[in-house]
Motif scaffolding. Sequence first.
Motif, short mmCIF file in Angstrom:
data_model
loop_
_atom_site.label_atom_id
_atom_site.label_comp_id
_atom_site.label_asym_id
_atom_site.label_seq_id
_atom_site.Cartn_x
_atom_site.Cartn_y
_atom_site.Cartn_z
N ALA A 4 0.84 -1.21 0.00
CA ALA A 4 0.00 0.00 0.00
C ALA A 4 0.87 1.26 0.00
CB ALA A 4 -0.94 0.00 1.20
N ASP A 5 1.95 1.24 0.79
CA ASP A 5 2.84 2.40 0.83
C ASP A 5 3.61 2.56 -0.48
OD1 ASP A 5 2.01 3.20 3.33
OD2 ASP A 5 3.66 2.20 4.38
N ARG A 6 4.03 1.46 -1.08
CA ARG A 6 4.72 1.54 -2.38
C ARG A 6 3.77 2.13 -3.42
NH1 ARG A 6 9.44 -0.81 -3.39
NH2 ARG A 6 9.12 -2.32 -1.74
N LEU A 7 2.48 1.74 -3.35
CA LEU A 7 1.48 2.28 -4.25
C LEU A 7 1.27 3.77 -3.99
CD1 LEU A 7 -0.61 1.80 -6.48
CD2 LEU A 7 -2.23 1.13 -4.69
N THR A 8 1.28 4.18 -2.74
CA THR A 8 1.14 5.60 -2.41
C THR A 8 2.25 6.42 -3.07
OG1 THR A 8 0.03 5.13 -0.32
CG2 THR A 8 1.10 7.28 -0.51
N ILE A 9 3.47 5.92 -3.00
CA ILE A 9 4.60 6.62 -3.64
C ILE A 9 4.40 6.66 -5.15
CG2 ILE A 9 7.08 6.49 -4.15
CD1 ILE A 9 7.43 5.41 -1.27
N ALA A 10 4.03 5.54 -5.75
CA ALA A 10 3.82 5.49 -7.20
C ALA A 10 2.71 6.45 -7.63
CB ALA A 10 3.50 4.07 -7.64
N GLU A 11 1.63 6.52 -6.85
CA GLU A 11 0.54 7.44 -7.17
C GLU A 11 0.99 8.88 -7.05
OE1 GLU A 11 -2.50 6.12 -4.49
OE2 GLU A 11 -3.32 4.70 -5.96
N HIS A 12 1.81 9.18 -6.05
CA HIS A 12 2.33 10.53 -5.90
C HIS A 12 3.15 10.92 -7.14
CE1 HIS A 12 4.11 14.10 -4.12
NE2 HIS A 12 5.26 13.65 -4.57
N LEU A 13 4.00 10.02 -7.60
CA LEU A 13 4.82 10.30 -8.78
C LEU A 13 3.95 10.44 -10.02
CD1 LEU A 13 7.78 7.88 -8.07
CD2 LEU A 13 7.74 10.37 -7.77
N ASP A 14 2.89 9.63 -10.11
CA ASP A 14 1.97 9.71 -11.24
C ASP A 14 1.25 11.06 -11.25
OD1 ASP A 14 0.69 8.47 -13.55
OD2 ASP A 14 -1.12 8.41 -12.30
N GLN A 15 0.83 11.53 -10.08
CA GLN A 15 0.17 12.83 -9.99
C GLN A 15 1.10 13.95 -10.42
OE1 GLN A 15 -1.17 13.05 -5.94
NE2 GLN A 15 -2.81 11.55 -6.26
N ARG A 16 2.36 13.86 -10.04
CA ARG A 16 3.34 14.87 -10.47
C ARG A 16 3.47 14.87 -11.98
NH1 ARG A 16 7.55 16.60 -6.43
NH2 ARG A 16 8.62 17.26 -8.30
N ALA A 17 3.47 13.68 -12.58
CA ALA A 17 3.59 13.59 -14.04
C ALA A 17 2.38 14.22 -14.71
CB ALA A 17 3.73 12.13 -14.46
N HIS A 18 1.19 14.00 -14.16
CA HIS A 18 -0.02 14.59 -14.74
C HIS A 18 -0.04 16.11 -14.60
CE1 HIS A 18 -1.55 10.46 -14.86
NE2 HIS A 18 -2.23 10.93 -15.88
N ARG A 19 0.62 16.63 -13.55
CA ARG A 19 0.71 18.09 -13.37
C ARG A 19 1.90 18.63 -14.17
NH1 ARG A 19 -0.10 16.91 -7.53
NH2 ARG A 19 2.13 17.21 -7.39
N ARG A 20 2.55 17.74 -14.88
CA ARG A 20 3.72 18.08 -15.69
C ARG A 20 4.89 18.61 -14.88
NH1 ARG A 20 2.04 17.60 -20.96
NH2 ARG A 20 -0.17 17.93 -21.31
N GLU A 21 4.98 18.15 -13.64
CA GLU A 21 6.17 18.44 -12.85
C GLU A 21 7.26 17.49 -13.31
OE1 GLU A 21 5.38 18.50 -8.66
OE2 GLU A 21 3.49 19.56 -8.97
N PRO A 22 8.49 17.90 -13.26
CA PRO A 22 9.55 17.07 -13.84
C PRO A 22 9.75 15.74 -13.08
CG PRO A 22 10.48 19.00 -12.75
CD PRO A 22 8.99 19.15 -12.71
N LEU A 23 9.78 14.69 -13.87
CA LEU A 23 10.20 13.37 -13.40
C LEU A 23 11.51 13.07 -14.07
CD1 LEU A 23 6.90 11.31 -13.63
CD2 LEU A 23 7.89 12.32 -11.61
N HIS A 24 12.40 12.45 -13.36
CA HIS A 24 13.74 12.18 -13.92
C HIS A 24 13.94 10.70 -14.06
CE1 HIS A 24 14.91 16.34 -13.28
NE2 HIS A 24 14.16 16.27 -12.20
#
Length: 109
Positions: free
Chosen positions: A89-109
Amino acid sequence: MDRRQGARAQVDFPVSALVDGHRHRCRAIDLSPTGMVVERAPALAGRALPAVTPFELDLGVGRPIRLRARPVWDRDNLLAVRFVVMSDADRLTIAEHLDQRAHRREPLH
């Protein structure tokens, strides 16, 4: 050769390293579902961490993500760790956070 897989992002989240019975307040500055880079607290500067260290990561989701991680590399006051124990569940929380950043077009590296 760069062996990282999956999305990662530059972040600024509080994270506590639990070392020798003490909570050391650090900062997570890079995050992925499999690991993070931590800016160490001054009390941990220059210290080798145990083979597996407990951490509490605060993503601002109401409760800390508790995990255990293994050091991968360290330079100056930076420490990279790979997560070795964490709930799905916590690993999913992190993945969802990163996905939300990508949708807001915040930089992912």
